[in-house]
Design a protein around this motif. Sequence first.
Motif, PDB file in Angstrom:
ATOM      1  N   LEU A  35       0.824  -1.210   0.000  1.00 43.39           N
ATOM      2  CA  LEU A  35       0.000   0.000   0.000  1.00 43.39           C
ATOM      3  C   LEU A  35       0.859   1.260   0.000  1.00 43.39           C
ATOM      4  O   LEU A  35       0.508   2.265  -0.618  1.00 43.39           O
ATOM      5  CB  LEU A  35      -0.958  -0.013   1.189  1.00 43.39           C
ATOM      6  N   LEU A  36       1.997   1.202   0.680  1.00 44.53           N
ATOM      7  CA  LEU A  36       2.921   2.342   0.708  1.00 44.53           C
ATOM      8  C   LEU A  36       3.307   2.750  -0.713  1.00 44.53           C
ATOM      9  O   LEU A  36       3.390   3.936  -1.037  1.00 44.53           O
ATOM     10  CB  LEU A  36       4.163   1.964   1.518  1.00 44.53           C
ATOM     11  N   SER A  37       3.493   1.757  -1.565  1.00 50.85           N
ATOM     12  CA  SER A  37       3.889   2.039  -2.946  1.00 50.85           C
ATOM     13  C   SER A  37       2.788   2.748  -3.730  1.00 50.85           C
ATOM     14  O   SER A  37       3.060   3.366  -4.756  1.00 50.85           O
ATOM     15  CB  SER A  37       4.288   0.747  -3.662  1.00 50.85           C
ATOM     16  N   TYR A 128      -3.727  10.264  -2.145  1.00 45.45           N
ATOM     17  CA  TYR A 128      -3.360   8.940  -2.670  1.00 45.45           C
ATOM     18  C   TYR A 128      -3.495   7.861  -1.592  1.00 45.45           C
ATOM     19  O   TYR A 128      -3.913   6.731  -1.887  1.00 45.45           O
ATOM     20  CB  TYR A 128      -1.946   8.973  -3.251  1.00 45.45           C
ATOM     21  N   LEU A 129      -3.156   8.183  -0.341  1.00 41.43           N
ATOM     22  CA  LEU A 129      -3.321   7.224   0.755  1.00 41.43           C
ATOM     23  C   LEU A 129      -4.794   6.864   0.915  1.00 41.43           C
ATOM     24  O   LEU A 129      -5.146   5.694   1.060  1.00 41.43           O
ATOM     25  CB  LEU A 129      -2.766   7.789   2.063  1.00 41.43           C
ATOM     26  N   GLU A 130      -5.651   7.852   0.900  1.00 44.36           N
ATOM     27  CA  GLU A 130      -7.086   7.594   1.032  1.00 44.36           C
ATOM     28  C   GLU A 130      -7.570   6.627  -0.053  1.00 44.36           C
ATOM     29  O   GLU A 130      -8.311   5.681   0.224  1.00 44.36           O
ATOM     30  CB  GLU A 130      -7.872   8.898   0.965  1.00 44.36           C
ATOM     31  N   ALA A 136      -8.800   1.660  -4.236  1.00 50.07           N
ATOM     32  CA  ALA A 136      -8.975   2.304  -5.544  1.00 50.07           C
ATOM     33  C   ALA A 136      -7.766   3.179  -5.846  1.00 50.07           C
ATOM     34  O   ALA A 136      -7.884   4.401  -5.948  1.00 50.07           O
ATOM     35  CB  ALA A 136     -10.259   3.124  -5.549  1.00 50.07           C
ATOM     36  N   ALA A 137      -6.600   2.570  -5.981  1.00 49.62           N
ATOM     37  CA  ALA A 137      -5.356   3.315  -6.204  1.00 49.62           C
ATOM     38  C   ALA A 137      -5.490   4.303  -7.356  1.00 49.62           C
ATOM     39  O   ALA A 137      -6.071   3.983  -8.394  1.00 49.62           O
ATOM     40  CB  ALA A 137      -4.211   2.349  -6.475  1.00 49.62           C
ATOM     41  N   LEU A 138      -4.959   5.491  -7.141  1.00 52.24           N
ATOM     42  CA  LEU A 138      -4.955   6.520  -8.187  1.00 52.24           C
ATOM     43  C   LEU A 138      -3.760   6.296  -9.111  1.00 52.24           C
ATOM     44  O   LEU A 138      -2.703   5.837  -8.654  1.00 52.24           O
ATOM     45  CB  LEU A 138      -4.871   7.911  -7.555  1.00 52.24           C
ATOM     46  N   PRO A 139      -3.896   6.648 -10.374  1.00 48.30           N
ATOM     47  CA  PRO A 139      -2.772   6.461 -11.311  1.00 48.30           C
ATOM     48  C   PRO A 139      -1.595   7.368 -10.956  1.00 48.30           C
ATOM     49  O   PRO A 139      -1.782   8.559 -10.673  1.00 48.30           O
ATOM     50  CB  PRO A 139      -3.353   6.855 -12.674  1.00 48.30           C
ATOM     51  N   ASN A 140      -0.398   6.808 -10.978  1.00 45.66           N
ATOM     52  CA  ASN A 140       0.811   7.588 -10.688  1.00 45.66           C
ATOM     53  C   ASN A 140       0.939   8.798 -11.602  1.00 45.66           C
ATOM     54  O   ASN A 140       1.438   9.836 -11.190  1.00 45.66           O
ATOM     55  CB  ASN A 140       2.058   6.709 -10.808  1.00 45.66           C
TER      56      ASN A 140
END
Length: 165
Positions: A35-37, A128-130, A136-140
């Motif tokens: 998740l950190l990534s 991004y953490l949220e 639902a990871a946001l795109p880098n």
Amino acid sequence: MPLTSVSADNGSLAIAWSFSASVEAVWNGLTDAGLLSQWLGRPIECDVRTGGTVAVDHGEGYRSRSVITEMARPQKLAMTWEFPEEPVSRIAIRLRTVDAGTLLEFAHHDLGTLVDSYGPGWITHLTYLEAAVAGAALPNAQFWPLHSTLETLYAAHLEQKRITA
């Protein structure tokens, strides 16, 4: 975005953020390498225990290194923050259950004159953490455009505070 408050005073930045997730889920977002990534950068080292080291590659040669100075799972995490060409600073994070979710109280101390530049960055990272905690990871690729928008809004916020002070 559930940014509850943000303030900067005497070289310290304080941010409060509400999550619609459990304390344990937010804790995992802060401490789990996977998740950190999704919100901070690629973990190079992720030894999350008192005395352990967390090193993160943020891209383009920028790497942070933190030593965990205090940990009380799942409510408190304190660490140093070492970033290239900056003095060592300190981060303290507290989590507490509120209503149907979690309040994250984030403080970054010893920033000196860098304090205002850190506001938009941490707000972007917490966005991004949220998303990571929600699954639902946001795109880098959206990180820097979002950061740029928040930087503009943050600068306007600071200017308004100066005018009314």
